[in-house]
Scaffold this active site. Structure first.
Site, PDB file in Angstrom:
ATOM      1  N   ARG A  73       0.842  -1.196   0.000  1.00 21.04           N
ATOM      2  CA  ARG A  73       0.000   0.000   0.000  1.00 21.04           C
ATOM      3  C   ARG A  73       0.874   1.240   0.000  1.00 21.04           C
ATOM      4  O   ARG A  73       2.068   1.151   0.237  1.00 21.04           O
ATOM      5  CB  ARG A  73      -1.006   0.016   1.168  1.00 21.04           C
ATOM      6  CG  ARG A  73      -0.576  -0.521   2.460  1.00 21.04           C
ATOM      7  CD  ARG A  73       0.046   0.369   3.554  1.00 21.04           C
ATOM      8  NE  ARG A  73      -0.020   1.774   3.402  1.00 21.04           N
ATOM      9  CZ  ARG A  73       1.040   2.573   3.391  1.00 21.04           C
ATOM     10  NH1 ARG A  73       2.261   2.073   3.554  1.00 21.04           N
ATOM     11  NH2 ARG A  73       0.919   3.863   3.261  1.00 21.04           N
ATOM     12  N   GLY A  74       0.230   2.376  -0.308  1.00 25.54           N
ATOM     13  CA  GLY A  74       0.982   3.615  -0.512  1.00 25.54           C
ATOM     14  C   GLY A  74       1.030   3.869  -2.018  1.00 25.54           C
ATOM     15  O   GLY A  74       1.317   2.948  -2.803  1.00 25.54           O
ATOM     16  N   ALA A  75       0.715   5.100  -2.420  1.00 26.07           N
ATOM     17  CA  ALA A  75       0.455   5.369  -3.836  1.00 26.07           C
ATOM     18  C   ALA A  75       1.611   4.984  -4.774  1.00 26.07           C
ATOM     19  O   ALA A  75       1.402   4.216  -5.730  1.00 26.07           O
ATOM     20  CB  ALA A  75       0.073   6.841  -3.999  1.00 26.07           C
ATOM     21  N   ARG A 132      -7.592  -0.835  -6.656  1.00 28.45           N
ATOM     22  CA  ARG A 132      -7.892   0.318  -5.787  1.00 28.45           C
ATOM     23  C   ARG A 132      -8.082   1.543  -6.689  1.00 28.45           C
ATOM     24  O   ARG A 132      -7.288   1.753  -7.613  1.00 28.45           O
ATOM     25  CB  ARG A 132      -6.758   0.591  -4.775  1.00 28.45           C
ATOM     26  CG  ARG A 132      -6.582  -0.539  -3.747  1.00 28.45           C
ATOM     27  CD  ARG A 132      -5.638  -0.139  -2.620  1.00 28.45           C
ATOM     28  NE  ARG A 132      -6.281   0.758  -1.655  1.00 28.45           N
ATOM     29  CZ  ARG A 132      -5.629   1.383  -0.689  1.00 28.45           C
ATOM     30  NH1 ARG A 132      -4.314   1.239  -0.560  1.00 28.45           N
ATOM     31  NH2 ARG A 132      -6.275   2.170   0.149  1.00 28.45           N
ATOM     32  N   GLN A 170      -1.593   2.976   9.816  1.00 30.18           N
ATOM     33  CA  GLN A 170      -0.365   3.058   9.008  1.00 30.18           C
ATOM     34  C   GLN A 170       0.692   3.927   9.701  1.00 30.18           C
ATOM     35  O   GLN A 170       1.886   3.726   9.492  1.00 30.18           O
ATOM     36  CB  GLN A 170      -0.680   3.635   7.619  1.00 30.18           C
ATOM     37  CG  GLN A 170      -1.420   2.696   6.683  1.00 30.18           C
ATOM     38  CD  GLN A 170      -2.914   2.876   6.757  1.00 30.18           C
ATOM     39  OE1 GLN A 170      -3.454   3.277   7.798  1.00 30.18           O
ATOM     40  NE2 GLN A 170      -3.618   2.579   5.685  1.00 30.18           N
ATOM     41  N   ASP A 180      -2.346  10.785  -2.685  1.00 30.59           N
ATOM     42  CA  ASP A 180      -2.729   9.665  -3.548  1.00 30.59           C
ATOM     43  C   ASP A 180      -3.132  10.134  -4.940  1.00 30.59           C
ATOM     44  O   ASP A 180      -2.965   9.408  -5.917  1.00 30.59           O
ATOM     45  CB  ASP A 180      -3.852   8.853  -2.897  1.00 30.59           C
ATOM     46  CG  ASP A 180      -3.288   8.066  -1.735  1.00 30.59           C
ATOM     47  OD1 ASP A 180      -3.201   8.622  -0.622  1.00 30.59           O
ATOM     48  OD2 ASP A 180      -2.878   6.914  -1.953  1.00 30.59           O
ATOM     49  N   ASN A 237      -5.732  12.314  -0.001  1.00 29.55           N
ATOM     50  CA  ASN A 237      -4.754  11.574   0.821  1.00 29.55           C
ATOM     51  C   ASN A 237      -5.546  10.851   1.915  1.00 29.55           C
ATOM     52  O   ASN A 237      -6.775  10.992   2.019  1.00 29.55           O
ATOM     53  CB  ASN A 237      -3.707  12.536   1.403  1.00 29.55           C
ATOM     54  CG  ASN A 237      -2.526  11.792   2.019  1.00 29.55           C
ATOM     55  OD1 ASN A 237      -1.960  10.899   1.389  1.00 29.55           O
ATOM     56  ND2 ASN A 237      -2.170  12.125   3.244  1.00 29.55           N
ATOM     57  N   LYS A 238      -4.847  10.104   2.724  1.00 29.48           N
ATOM     58  CA  LYS A 238      -5.478   9.274   3.761  1.00 29.48           C
ATOM     59  C   LYS A 238      -6.504  10.057   4.574  1.00 29.48           C
ATOM     60  O   LYS A 238      -6.258  11.213   4.942  1.00 29.48           O
ATOM     61  CB  LYS A 238      -4.363   8.713   4.659  1.00 29.48           C
ATOM     62  CG  LYS A 238      -4.804   7.861   5.829  1.00 29.48           C
ATOM     63  CD  LYS A 238      -5.680   6.697   5.422  1.00 29.48           C
ATOM     64  CE  LYS A 238      -5.035   5.795   4.392  1.00 29.48           C
ATOM     65  NZ  LYS A 238      -6.012   4.801   3.820  1.00 29.48           N
TER      66      LYS A 238
HETATM   67  O1  MRU Z   1      -4.553   3.272   2.108  1.00 32.08           O
HETATM   68  P1  MRU Z   1      -3.082   3.521   1.977  1.00 32.08           P
HETATM   69  O2  MRU Z   1      -2.304   3.060   3.152  1.00 32.08           O
HETATM   70  O3  MRU Z   1      -2.547   2.993   0.661  1.00 32.08           O
HETATM   71  O4  MRU Z   1      -2.972   5.096   1.923  1.00 32.08           O
HETATM   72  C1  MRU Z   1      -1.711   5.674   1.696  1.00 32.08           C
HETATM   73  C2  MRU Z   1      -1.715   7.140   1.846  1.00 32.08           C
HETATM   74  O5  MRU Z   1      -2.729   7.775   1.987  1.00 32.08           O
HETATM   75  C3  MRU Z   1      -0.398   7.824   1.725  1.00 32.08           C
HETATM   76  O6  MRU Z   1      -0.368   8.986   2.491  1.00 32.08           O
HETATM   77  C4  MRU Z   1      -0.201   8.208   0.262  1.00 32.08           C
HETATM   78  O7  MRU Z   1      -0.300   7.058  -0.540  1.00 32.08           O
HETATM   79  C5  MRU Z   1       1.089   8.844   0.027  1.00 32.08           C
HETATM   80  S1  MRU Z   1       2.342   7.588   0.027  1.00 32.08           S
HETATM   81  C6  MRU Z   1       3.766   8.177  -0.453  1.00 32.08           C
END
Ligand code: MRU
Length: 325
Positions: free
Chosen positions: A34-36, A68, A166, A207, A217-218
């Protein structure tokens, strides 16, 4: 394809093996990876894996992109990896190149972001934006680690990041490995921390960034931005060009992933959006690998869109400014 299963961290370092595109899509869907930026890399490698085991590459690509919806990087990377064709060795080489490019982008973003900190900075960050999320040393977390190494950051407050933690599980673990002491806070504590004058900056990843600078973002990021504005803190987004989507005009067009109720409650129905959208007007600066952008964001974002595999990263050519509004 072998990846670190992020669900087991920080208690255990468990490897997850994927043998076909469906395995990779499932790993992305359940947040094993996970993470963009890193789901973009995983998606590109998933396409290469599919080709190498004889799967239909078109079907594999749509399965992966559908895993996703919100992070721009996934669809971008799955498209980019196929730019020169679907020959298995070529796909594998391009997937590795995409990964290498994200590593370079992280380093360039951290260099640019240095200009936004001053000695004694105390930073609040949200979710996980480090190596686990990027394949490099991080976007927002990379910038924080670099600023810390340069003596500019004294304190890092890590939002636990409800509901999947996270921050408390992954960011705190990464900071510990980097030798940086951090303080974990519940998400709801951030405004009180700011009101007490204990934080100077909020630094987060993204994201998807729309053409006008609205940023997904999250979940919880929007509240941090509102609170930062109220208390006069700098609010900084650090994200690579692979997260910029100028085909999405504003945040209203961003599809926000809604996840299962049972991630929050096994008993009651829950509303569980994985992301929120922070309006551009609350963002003091957006840092990409090409430099520091200031409002109005649209012209700058349109010029950073078009990142390409193997593109030259010119760290020096872009304008930077010293303070965050
Ligand atoms: O649901 P996730 O854990 O994939 O969400 C990730 C985030 O929101 C991060 O802040 C975002 O992807 C930036 S990662 C460099």
């Amino acid at each position: 394809m072998v990846m670190l299963d992020q669900r087991a961290l920080p208690e255990a370092e468990v490897e997850l093996e994927c043998r076909c595109a469906a395995d990779v899509a499932e790993a992305i869907r359940v947040l094993a990876v996970r993470g963009a930026p890193v789901i973009g890399i995983a998606g590109a490698m998933g396409v290469a894996l599919a080709a190498s085991v004889g799967e239909n590459v078109d079907e594999a690509a749509s399965l992966l992109v559908g895993a996703r919806p919100t992070a721009a990087n996934l669809a971008w990377a799955v498209r980019e990896v196929r730019r020169e064709g679907d020959e298995p060795d070529l796909l594998a080489a391009r997937a590795r190149r995409l990964h290498a490019d994200e590593v370079e982008r992280c380093l360039a973003m951290s260099r640019h972001a240095l200009s936004l900190f001053e000695a004694g900075s105390a930073v609040v960050t949200h979710c996980n934006t480090g190596a686990l999320a990027t394949g490099g040393h991080g976007t927002a977390l990379g910038a924080i680690i670099t600023a810390w190494a340069n003596g500019l950051v004294d304190e890092v407050f890590v939002d636990e990041t409800r509901p999947l933690l996270q921050g408390a599980r992954l960011t705190a673990w990464e900071l510990e490995r980097a030798g940086i002491a951090c303080t974990v806070i519940v998400d709801a504590a951030a405004p009180a921390l700011m009101a007490a004058g204990r934080a100077t900056h909020v630094v987060v990843g993204a994201d998807r960034i729309a053409a006008n600078g609205d940023t997904a973002n999250k979940i919880g990021t929007y509240g941090l931005a509102l609170s930062a504005r109220e208390h006069g803190l700098g609010f900084v987004v650090v994200a690579p060009s692979s997260t910029v989507d100028v085909h999405t005009a504003t945040g209203a067009e961003i599809v926000v992933e809604e996840r299962a109720s049972d991630e929050i409650s096994s008993r009651w129905r829950a509303f569980n959006p994985a992301f929120d959208v922070t309006p551009a007007g609350l963002i003091g600066a957006i840092v990409t690998e090409q430099g520091v952008l200031r409002p109005p964001y649209e012209p700058g974002l349109r010029s950073v869109d078009g990142a390409r595999v193997g593109s030259e990263l010119d760290a020096e050519a872009s304008p930077t400014s010293p303070a965050v509004g």
